[in-house]
Design an enzyme around this catalytic site. Structure first.
Site, PDB file in Angstrom:
ATOM      1  N   THR A  26      12.584  84.932 106.130  1.00  0.00           N
ATOM      2  CA  THR A  26      13.641  85.838 105.649  1.00  0.00           C
ATOM      3  C   THR A  26      13.612  85.814 104.115  1.00  0.00           C
ATOM      4  O   THR A  26      12.844  86.546 103.515  1.00  0.00           O
ATOM      5  CB  THR A  26      15.045  85.454 106.178  1.00  0.00           C
ATOM      6  OG1 THR A  26      15.316  84.100 105.857  1.00  0.00           O
ATOM      7  CG2 THR A  26      15.140  85.667 107.679  1.00  0.00           C
ATOM      8  N   LYS A  83      10.456  78.132 108.629  1.00  0.00           N
ATOM      9  CA  LYS A  83      11.030  79.026 107.626  1.00  0.00           C
ATOM     10  C   LYS A  83      12.335  78.400 107.132  1.00  0.00           C
ATOM     11  O   LYS A  83      13.002  77.681 107.870  1.00  0.00           O
ATOM     12  CB  LYS A  83      11.236  80.441 108.181  1.00  0.00           C
ATOM     13  CG  LYS A  83      12.115  80.608 109.372  1.00  0.00           C
ATOM     14  CD  LYS A  83      13.535  80.906 109.071  1.00  0.00           C
ATOM     15  CE  LYS A  83      13.664  81.903 107.975  1.00  0.00           C
ATOM     16  NZ  LYS A  83      15.019  81.772 107.370  1.00  0.00           N
ATOM     17  N   THR A  98      16.156  72.865 108.720  1.00  0.00           N
ATOM     18  CA  THR A  98      15.620  74.203 108.509  1.00  0.00           C
ATOM     19  C   THR A  98      16.237  75.174 109.475  1.00  0.00           C
ATOM     20  O   THR A  98      16.888  74.792 110.439  1.00  0.00           O
ATOM     21  CB  THR A  98      14.113  74.242 108.708  1.00  0.00           C
ATOM     22  OG1 THR A  98      13.648  75.492 108.187  1.00  0.00           O
ATOM     23  CG2 THR A  98      13.749  74.177 110.177  1.00  0.00           C
ATOM     24  N   GLU A 116      16.211  78.444  97.927  1.00  0.00           N
ATOM     25  CA  GLU A 116      16.492  79.666  97.173  1.00  0.00           C
ATOM     26  C   GLU A 116      16.679  79.344  95.697  1.00  0.00           C
ATOM     27  O   GLU A 116      17.548  78.575  95.321  1.00  0.00           O
ATOM     28  CB  GLU A 116      17.704  80.374  97.785  1.00  0.00           C
ATOM     29  CG  GLU A 116      17.324  80.985  99.138  1.00  0.00           C
ATOM     30  CD  GLU A 116      18.501  81.484  99.950  1.00  0.00           C
ATOM     31  OE1 GLU A 116      18.271  82.358 100.796  1.00  0.00           O
ATOM     32  OE2 GLU A 116      19.620  81.009  99.745  1.00  0.00           O
ATOM     33  N   ASN A 157      21.798  84.991  96.681  1.00  0.00           N
ATOM     34  CA  ASN A 157      22.906  84.916  97.626  1.00  0.00           C
ATOM     35  C   ASN A 157      24.127  85.732  97.240  1.00  0.00           C
ATOM     36  O   ASN A 157      25.027  85.914  98.050  1.00  0.00           O
ATOM     37  CB  ASN A 157      23.305  83.456  97.832  1.00  0.00           C
ATOM     38  CG  ASN A 157      22.242  82.745  98.637  1.00  0.00           C
ATOM     39  OD1 ASN A 157      21.955  83.162  99.751  1.00  0.00           O
ATOM     40  ND2 ASN A 157      21.634  81.734  98.049  1.00  0.00           N
ATOM     41  N   SER A 209      22.584  93.352 100.641  1.00  0.00           N
ATOM     42  CA  SER A 209      22.408  94.671 100.029  1.00  0.00           C
ATOM     43  C   SER A 209      20.963  95.107 100.073  1.00  0.00           C
ATOM     44  O   SER A 209      20.069  94.320 100.299  1.00  0.00           O
ATOM     45  CB  SER A 209      22.914  94.638  98.600  1.00  0.00           C
ATOM     46  OG  SER A 209      22.251  93.637  97.877  1.00  0.00           O
TER      47      SER A 209
END
Lengths: 412, 412
Positions: free
Chosen positions: A160, A186, A197, A284, A407, A412
């Site tokens: 993702t 992932k 995870t 991230e 985040n 969006s």
């Protein structure tokens, strides 16, 4: 991340060559569930006799696929796995359960097995109905093109907000026979203790009874994924599954496993560890991989909690992002863990340089080597509590503007 | 933060007019402990007979001033308070304890009291020795200029990364007599449950026995500061002190307090609540104040834990920063609290619009009013668990680039 071009993590590792696992056929395809310009469905099909082990999120509001897998796992047998990316099928009520049931039935029809031998996982946005018809339509063509070499495609199709595909592989000896253990995973937000995870799938050609497989997976997960955190948020979809096709020709393994599986367990653990670290490397916004070694705690459990408290501290993680040798924040994070700690015995090092010993800054402390260490990609923190022999290691990444960018506008 | 000009929080409130508290003289001055261009020392001096209550951090590695105050609190009496900003005197070993002892002795000499009647607090960088001689030199001139109107200066002099001074005041009736309760606080990172702000000082002219004062403060703190979080990091210096000078001429309050103090307790609670919300309003990088109301939990304690789990979730806080009505992340945060929750009974609202009811999105859900609400400065989240009657409220702020900016280079 739909439509966003995230830069690849500077901590990325290349996907290793992933050899076939005898008995396993796998592949990936497009269902356009959310992402329109990439593959988003992954399929694995296993031969009759395949055993399975699983570890799942401890989040109390898990997704429908988690419920499905927990029930299916009771049989200990697997014939297929279907994974979707972009929509996690979490908090989707009755519709979510129906999606699981319909997908398992359709897959069972293709694979010639029972629906309860089909495992399911989904990752992505929470709270939106998964368009089942798109998924069902994608299954037959994908089933038609499965082969032994689908690992790389699968590693990408389950992503993702991940910025690189994550895979690891090892061999192990069972008796005189070499078996393979391979896996993909992932991340890369909502990553926290208690099953770290979001999704991780391993396969091996070893022939291992389900109970022994479960014990090996549970122990390996405890020492790998459960020692990694990105942001302290525990996903509703965390899933690790290990499938054993039994295609390898080694001597029969007893139900309880035992010594015969020692090397196999080592290989499983190593694959899990590789993948867990890749998840931290792809946290991230990550710019640095942080390893935290805690020693001298009253117990291993206490050491683990303290290591995770440091790994989850936003103030520690932002300091490391800023390359600031702010060991005071490490002391704070030790203290907030609530575990036994004596401020006046505590020692702290970064990059092997002990900055504080026994409750105060080291006399003549020179920050230079610490700052040099912190400018690198790998940062190592050591904490010694001088109370006992408990030790633990945890891994995380720094907290940067990238995390906020990703985040603050996920959907969006 | 030293040398940095942080923009004032868009959620800032003006400092109210702070009337004198009979018996209290206070003021602020410069010791140049770390900050060179602003006041960094605050002093309060109380008349003989002043009682005191205190609540402190639960961090296991507290600063030397916390140890000092805990010991001093046993006497229940106070004659002076000295607060420094810029250096927290935490993890400073024997030197830190010596600083406390020397400061208390010097202050006692000025105020004509025992060192154990002097209270101390420090806030700022951890792990650096506090330059005691600078502090001691600043005390006599500051003592010489104390008066009744020093509140505004004190509210500013205790700040670190705060962007606005925080004060609150109320009156209350004890019998037919009006008493005043006033307080100041500073945040604004390392703010988490178990005693939330770094420093908060209240004073009243009421004459209240120490035990009754302590009970009122402890209860008020539980419902205010302990329901506020900025970043889940628990400071090593968190201190709330309430001083009662006894200068007001009201009937004698019995040792256990009781009904006679009901209105006084209300005023203390309101001052604490005002200050706690100001701390959230000045959370590092805050652009929005978030209120989280949890209902239907199995108990009030369970509701509190769930509310704090939502308030501490980086993914919820970044979603709100991005004005993204991502209620799935709220579900995740409910689940990760580990408290009893049934996914299929759960309902979630933002800004009064119920988005999800009983485990799934509301039929015909229209995001428009929710998005409009989220564009404002005040965001309200409601979660109903439909399990019991437990309820709780928590407050936090959003997680923005500002937090990373401030904390990625705190010491520079």
């Amino acid at each position: 991340m739909a439509g966003k071009d995230l830069p690849v993590s500077p901590l990325a590792l290349p996907l290793p060559a992933m050899p076939p696992v005898a008995g396993l056929r796998l592949g990936s395809g497009r269902a356009e569930i959310r992402y329109k310009a990439r593959e988003d469905v992954t399929m694995m099909v296993f031969p009759a006799g395949t055993t399975v082990a699983g570890v799942f999120t401890k989040n109390k509001c898990p997704g429908a696929p988690i419920d499905w897998c927990r029930a299916a796992l009771k049989g200990g047998k697997a014939r297929a796995l279907v994974v979707t990316a972009g929509n996690s099928n979490v908090f989707t009520g009755k519709a979510g359960r129906q999606t699981c049931s319909d997908t398992a039935k359709a897959m069972a029809g293709l694979a010639g097995c029972k629906p309860t031998e089909v495992f399911l996982a989904s990752t992505g946005v929470i709270g939106e109905k998964l368009p089942t018809e798109k998924l069902l339509a994608a299954l037959p063509p994908l089933f038609g093109k499965l082969d032994e070499d689908g690992w790389a495609g699968a590693a990408s199709a389950i992503m993702t907000t991940d910025t690189f595909p994550k895979g690891a592989t090892r061999t192990a000896q069972i008796g005189d026979t070499t078996v393979t253990v391979s896996g993909i995973a992932k991340g890369s937000g909502m990553i926290a203790p208690d099953m770290a995870t979001m999704l991780c799938f391993l396969a091996t050609d070893a022939k291992v009874p389900a109970a022994a497989l479960q014990a090996i997976l549970a122990k390996g997960t405890q020492k790998s994924f459960n020692c990694v955190t990105v942001d302290s948020d525990t996903s509703t979809s965390d899933t690790v599954l290990l499938f054993a096709t039994g295609a390898a020709r080694h001597p029969r393994v007893p139900a309880e496993g035992g010594k015969m599986l020692k090397d196999f367990a080592r290989a499983v653990h190593e694959v899990l560890m590789d993948l867990a670290l890749m998840v931290a490397r792809d946290g991230e916004g990550a710019q640095k991989l942080i390893q935290i070694d805690v020693t001298g705690a009253v117990s291993a459990k206490s050491a683990h909690r303290i290591a995770m408290s440091i790994a989850n501290s936003p103030l520690v993680k932002t300091a490391i992002a800023g390359e600031d040798a702010n060991w005071g924040r490490i002391v704070m994070a030790v203290g907030k863990a609530g575990e036994p700690a004596d401020r006046d015995l505590l020692s702290v090092a970064i990059g092997g340089t002990w900055m504080a010993r026994e409750g105060a800054v080291v006399t003549g402390y020179d920050e230079t080597p610490v700052i040099a260490h912190m400018k690198g990609r790998d940062v190592r923190i050591e904490v010694d509590l001088a109370l006992g022999r408990g030790k633990a290691t945890a891994w995380t990444c720094d907290l940067t503007h990238g995390y906020i960018d990703i985040n603050g506008s996920y959907r969006s």
